[in-house]
Design a protein around this motif. Structure first.
Motif, short mmCIF file in Angstrom:
data_model
loop_
_atom_site.label_atom_id
_atom_site.label_comp_id
_atom_site.label_asym_id
_atom_site.label_seq_id
_atom_site.Cartn_x
_atom_site.Cartn_y
_atom_site.Cartn_z
N ILE A 208 -25.70 70.92 -27.29
CA ILE A 208 -25.52 71.06 -28.75
C ILE A 208 -26.88 71.19 -29.44
CG2 ILE A 208 -24.71 69.83 -30.81
CD1 ILE A 208 -22.61 68.54 -28.99
N ASP A 209 -26.90 72.03 -30.48
CA ASP A 209 -28.11 72.18 -31.30
C ASP A 209 -28.22 70.98 -32.25
OD1 ASP A 209 -30.11 72.85 -33.05
OD2 ASP A 209 -29.10 74.61 -33.89
N GLY A 210 -29.16 70.12 -31.95
CA GLY A 210 -29.32 68.89 -32.73
C GLY A 210 -30.03 69.08 -34.06
N MET A 211 -30.41 70.31 -34.38
CA MET A 211 -31.03 70.55 -35.68
C MET A 211 -29.96 70.96 -36.71
SD MET A 211 -33.85 69.60 -34.94
CE MET A 211 -35.61 69.84 -34.96
N SER A 212 -28.71 71.05 -36.26
CA SER A 212 -27.62 71.48 -37.14
C SER A 212 -26.54 70.40 -37.21
CB SER A 212 -27.02 72.78 -36.60
OG SER A 212 -25.72 72.97 -37.09
N ALA A 213 -26.34 69.85 -38.41
CA ALA A 213 -25.30 68.83 -38.58
C ALA A 213 -23.92 69.43 -38.26
CB ALA A 213 -25.32 68.29 -40.01
N GLU A 214 -23.74 70.71 -38.60
CA GLU A 214 -22.45 71.37 -38.31
C GLU A 214 -22.20 71.42 -36.80
OE1 GLU A 214 -23.61 75.01 -40.31
OE2 GLU A 214 -21.80 74.93 -41.53
N ALA A 215 -23.20 71.84 -36.05
CA ALA A 215 -23.03 71.95 -34.59
C ALA A 215 -22.78 70.59 -33.97
CB ALA A 215 -24.28 72.60 -33.98
N VAL A 216 -23.47 69.57 -34.46
CA VAL A 216 -23.27 68.22 -33.92
C VAL A 216 -21.84 67.77 -34.24
CG1 VAL A 216 -23.99 65.80 -34.06
CG2 VAL A 216 -25.72 67.62 -34.05
N HIS A 217 -21.44 67.98 -35.48
CA HIS A 217 -20.08 67.59 -35.90
C HIS A 217 -19.03 68.23 -34.98
CE1 HIS A 217 -16.64 66.87 -38.59
NE2 HIS A 217 -16.31 68.12 -38.29
N GLU A 218 -19.21 69.52 -34.71
CA GLU A 218 -18.21 70.23 -33.91
C GLU A 218 -18.19 69.75 -32.46
OE1 GLU A 218 -19.16 74.34 -34.78
OE2 GLU A 218 -18.67 73.90 -36.88
N GLY A 219 -19.35 69.64 -31.86
CA GLY A 219 -19.42 69.21 -30.46
C GLY A 219 -18.91 67.79 -30.27
N VAL A 220 -19.30 66.92 -31.18
CA VAL A 220 -18.87 65.52 -31.06
C VAL A 220 -17.37 65.41 -31.34
CG1 VAL A 220 -19.19 63.16 -31.96
CG2 VAL A 220 -21.18 64.62 -31.57
N SER A 221 -16.87 66.20 -32.29
CA SER A 221 -15.43 66.15 -32.60
C SER A 221 -14.59 66.50 -31.37
CB SER A 221 -15.08 67.13 -33.73
OG SER A 221 -15.72 66.74 -34.92
N ARG A 222 -15.04 67.52 -30.64
CA ARG A 222 -14.30 67.92 -29.42
C ARG A 222 -14.26 66.77 -28.42
NH1 ARG A 222 -16.93 72.96 -30.22
NH2 ARG A 222 -18.68 72.34 -28.90
#
Ligand SMILES: Cc1ncc(C[n+]2csc(CCOP(=O)(O)OP(=O)(O)O)c2C)c(N)n1
Ligand SMILES: [Mg+2]
Length: 331
Positions: A208-222
């Protein structure tokens, strides 16, 4: 440009990330310029999008546990900046009663289980927290954070094995910031893609791209969804970068200024702000109001810490795993 989430979500991320960053910068100043804070101090500056994305992907009762770089996640979990600053000052009003300091923030009420200084130890303890949730029959999920350096500890392998055997509701989050103190990830193993460590245990994993809150949200949600449904753990390698040294006393000879500048050009807060502006989600006045709220909260935390009392001498033997009447402790 249309955005993926609501205005509230973006502004929540922005405010939280700013609060973490401004808290860290203020605490650093109080440490370096005024000597008000002493001892260990590891800043989270640069890694804020991880805390933000994880918060919107979880529920308040989901336990978090992390290493010594703990200020950001503690604030994200809702531990007040007042009690965080007071803890750094060593005051009685700190979240660990002024006895833990920077590395040992704690908030049972907020399901924040520390703040741990032994590299990698909290990976096992995190699986223990997940075991407790499963045993009690909740569907809470534990997020256990560790660094790229900690990924080289034996604890990770023993924990991965049991977590998969027992299908524990735990998400292993490796905050890969490229360095373990001054040692780059390439120098600690031939496996530089940390997510691959999951393969040996047939554990699902993701990068996951840790510089993006959106990407973190999506990966962690899954991963959270899978864990809540009883499908067990996931390893997430979240790629990030720390702008500050390993600790406050790090001369940073192991990396170039250019490298740091390169990462700063992808600053998570600046990028989030661009998304907010491009999506017309907030006016300049709204952003300014958030910044002012953050500055006021951080300023107030300093006042609170400075005006708070030191722990009483009688606190010395409290909250340790020793009976206060133990023979060698005399008055
Ligand atoms: C068991 C153990 N070994 C060594 C140390 C010394 N030490 C403290 S931090 C650190 C580096 C860990 O780096 P990483 O896991 O990448 O976390 P980061 O500091 O990057 O967040 C080391 C080796 C320690 N605290 N505990
Ligand atoms: Mg690291």
């Amino acid at each position: 440009m249309s955005t993926k989430y609501t205005k509230e979500t973006y502004l929540y991320w922005y405010e939280l990330m700013q609060l973490i960053r401004q808290f860290e910068l203020m605490a650093e100043e109080k440490y370096k310029m005024e000597g008000k804070i002493r001892g260990f101090f590891h800043a989270y500056v640069g890694q804020e999008a991880i805390a933000a994305g994880c918060m919107t992907a979880t529920r308040p009762e989901d336990p978090f546990i992390t290493a010594y770089r703990d200020h950001g996640l503690a604030i994200a979990k809702g531990i007040s900046v007042n009690s965080c600053m007071a803890e750094l000052y060593g005051k009685a009003t700190g979240n660990a009663k002024g006895k833990g300091g920077s590395m040992h923030f704690f908030g049972k009420e907020q399901a924040f289980y520390g703040g741990h200084g032994i590299v990698g130890a909290q990976i096992g303890t995190g699986a223990g927290l997940a075991f407790a949730e499963k045993y009690r029959g909740t569907d809470n999920v534990c997020l256990a954070y560790f660094g790229d350096g900690a990924a080289r500890q034996g604890m990770l392998h023993e924990t991965f094995n049991l977590a998969m055997t027992w299908k524990l509701p735990v998400i292993f989050i490796c905050e890969n910031n490229n360095y373990a103190m001054g040692t780059s990830i390439q120098r600690t193993s031939n496996i530089v893609d940390i997510y691959k460590l999951a393969d040996a245990y047939e554990m699902p994993s993701d990068v996951i791209d840790g510089m993006s809150a959106e990407a973190v949200h999506e990966g962690v949600s899954r991963a959270v969804k899978r864990a809540r449904e009883g499908d067990g753990p996931t390893l997430l390698e979240i790629k990030t970068y720390r702008y500050k040294g390993h600790s406050i006393s790090d001369p940073q000879k192991y990396r170039t200024k250019e490298e740091v500048e390169e990462y700063k050009s992808k600053d998570p807060i600046a990028m989030l702000l661009s998304t907010i502006k491009e999506g017309n989600l907030a006016t300049d006045e709204e952003i300014q109001a958030i910044n002012e709220r953050v500055d006021a909260a951080v300023g107030e935390s300093v006042k609170f810490a400075e005006e708070s009392p030191w722990p009483d001498d009688s606190e010395v033997y409290k909250d340790i795993y020793v009976d206060q009447n133990y023979p060698f402790i005399t008055d």
